[in-house]
Design an enzyme around this catalytic site. Structure first.
Site, mmCIF file in Angstrom:
data_model
loop_
_atom_site.group_PDB
_atom_site.id
_atom_site.type_symbol
_atom_site.label_atom_id
_atom_site.label_comp_id
_atom_site.label_asym_id
_atom_site.label_seq_id
_atom_site.Cartn_x
_atom_site.Cartn_y
_atom_site.Cartn_z
ATOM 1 N N LYS A 61 -10.616 -7.100 7.478
ATOM 2 C CA LYS A 61 -11.182 -7.276 8.802
ATOM 3 C C LYS A 61 -11.007 -6.242 9.741
ATOM 4 O O LYS A 61 -9.936 -5.485 9.423
ATOM 5 C CB LYS A 61 -10.921 -8.877 9.463
ATOM 6 C CG LYS A 61 -9.296 -8.697 9.817
ATOM 7 C CD LYS A 61 -8.916 -9.491 10.936
ATOM 8 C CE LYS A 61 -7.695 -9.767 11.140
ATOM 9 N NZ LYS A 61 -7.288 -9.078 12.224
ATOM 10 N N HIS B 178 0.815 -1.244 -0.168
ATOM 11 C CA HIS B 178 0.117 0.009 0.107
ATOM 12 C C HIS B 178 0.827 1.375 0.084
ATOM 13 O O HIS B 178 0.632 2.242 -0.725
ATOM 14 C CB HIS B 178 -1.046 -0.279 1.154
ATOM 15 C CG HIS B 178 -2.314 -0.547 0.964
ATOM 16 N ND1 HIS B 178 -2.610 -1.757 0.802
ATOM 17 C CD2 HIS B 178 -3.383 0.072 0.639
ATOM 18 C CE1 HIS B 178 -3.731 -2.090 0.376
ATOM 19 N NE2 HIS B 178 -4.478 -0.913 0.253
#
Lengths: 183, 281
Positions: free
Chosen positions: A102, A37
């Site tokens: 999550k 990322h």
């Protein structure tokens, strides 16, 4: 009811999803977690071409176990999404439409989900063996040097997930907990 | 003096790494199956069933239960009448980790320094080794791989003695509430009370090794464990944080004598993939 959806995500598909819906995802999804990322974020900032096409795509926050011979991938459950929050709004601005992970997202991410009309899916954390069964093909397509943090291209069939945050910003974590909270 | 060769330690560690990551302890399996029956949220029940299905698939297909095969944490009780021969004890453990994580196709999750380079070491070393010398001529090695997601939700606070049990309850419940869905509930909550800062943290981690359902020997602490479990499960977080009553499977407390001025409390959170395994040499 379980909704089957395919990638890349269409506007109609995103509009049809509500927080709490169960889905089965089929098509191509990409893995990316912390280190990938940061690199993707920096590349966008510098105006460079990305190693993956983001338009309409889903990124799965996962660092899988290596594949045993004869298998597409090892265990591959979701990692905690919040660590990607700093980078996510820019990815959404760049065309990303779905994320699988999550855990909670920041206000900035929820706002960006609403602004760009995206969706955040939850997969069962700690169910890596079960989830790996839905991954039929895998190939590293970027940042191989990052090891488990490399970007994989996964071909998935009926990958089970739940809509956690829908395009209107409804959040299953808030709705669900409110229903059962006693203190 | 009983001699144990480092090769024997390496072989044992290699085996522990592969086995612990593929198979849950029996007490955890029992607790998960019981939770499926007890959970009142329909979605929560489905998730718990999938978690049960997951550990069965892992066993059948020889896969890691969770892709986060963790930091390799070892608790070693070294008998004082043992002499290690043939090399470096710490290196013997690290070599076992290297081999086990390769052989088991386990994920390598360790970066070489925490801040500057964060380059993956490629073999899941170094291990974290907590060494304790004990009487006898055996070595007992407990391996407990620790995932990052649940470890990140852990916390420590130096309370005042006057804060007492109420202060501890408040801190534990607040820590679990803040963790929410992040540590993959249902969780096991390890609580360390007493000692110095680092001892509180260490005994909180050791508390996670105690079988589910077994309580602290002091009745007052055992009662505190039960109360905390009840309270934590009233938070409504539930399986995976989607709402429900099964937020934790157990609250295990370990205690240690404390300084007259101190009441340190550490909370170490463990996800439902509560893996650990031990061996005696």
């Amino acid at each position: 009811m379980i909704k089957p959806i395919t990638t890349p995500l269409t506007r109609e598909a995103i509009n049809s999803l509500r927080a709490g819906d169960k889905v089965l995802i089929s098509g191509v999804i990409y893995s990316a977690r912390d280190a990938a990322h940061r690199l993707l974020f920096e590349m966008i900032k510098r105006g460079e071409e990305l190693p993956i096409e983001l338009e309409g795509q889903i990124i799965y926050y996962v660092g899988p176990c290596p594949a045993k011979p004869g298998r597409a991938i090892g265990s591959a459950g979701p990692t905690t999404s919040g660590r990607m929050d700093l980078y996510t709004p820019l990815l959404l601005e760049s065309g990303l439409k779905g994320m699988i992970g999550k855990g909670e997202r920041s206000k900035e991410v929820v706002d960006a989900i609403v602004k760009y009309g995206a969706v955040y899916f939850g997969a069962i954390g700690g169910a890596g063996a079960l989830l790996a069964d839905s991954i039929k093909e895998s190939k590293i397509v970027a940042f191989e040097e990052l090891g488990p943090e490399a970007v994989y291209r996964f071909k998935v069939e009926n990958f089970p997930a739940i809509v956690v945050i829908d395009k209107d910003g409804n959040d299953l974590y808030k709705i669900g907990v409110e229903k059962y909270r006693e203190i | 003096m009983r001699e144990i060769h480092v090769d024997e330690i390496t072989a044992a560690v290699e085996k522990l790494c592969v086995e612990a990551n593929g198979k849950l302890p029996e007490d955890v399996k029992v607790a998960l199956n019981e939770a499926v029956e007890k959970e009142i949220s329909p979605l929560g029940r489905e998730i718990l069933s999938d978690i049960v299905k997951n550990y069965r698939i892992a066993e059948e297909k020889d896969l890691a239960i969770c892709q986060d095969t963790g930091f390799a944490v070892f608790f070693v009780e070294l008998g004082q009448d043992v002499r290690i021969t043939g090399g470096d004890f710490n290196e013997a453990i690290n070599e076992g980790v290297r081999r086990g994580y390769k052989k088991g196709y386990l994920r390598k999750s360790i970066v070489d320094d925490p801040l500057i380079h964060r380059k993956n070491t490629g073999d899941n070393t170094p291990a974290i080794i907590h060494l304790e010398m004990v009487p006898g001529d055996k070595i007992r090695i407990t391996f407990a791989p620790k995932g990052g997601g649940s470890e990140n939700m852990s916390a420590l606070r130096m309370l005042k003695p006057s804060d007492g049990a109420e202060g501890i309850k408040k801190f534990v419940i607040e820590t679990v509430r803040q963790a929410g869905p992040n540590p993959c509930p249902p969780i096991i909550v390890g609580v360390g009370i007493g000692g110095t800062m680092e001892v509180a943290a260490l005994i909180a981690k050791k508390a996670l090794l105690r079988p589910i359902g077994q309580h602290h020997p002091m009745p007052e602490i055992a009662k505190l464990e039960e109360e905390l479990l009840e309270q934590v499960n009233k938070l409504g977080i539930g399986p995976q944080g989607f709402g429900g009553r099964t937020t934790a499977l157990a609250v295990n407390i370990e205690t240690f004598p404390a300084h007259i001025a101190s009441l340190p409390v550490a909370v170490n959170i463990q996800c439902h993939a509560a893996r650990h395994r031990e061996i005696e040499l």
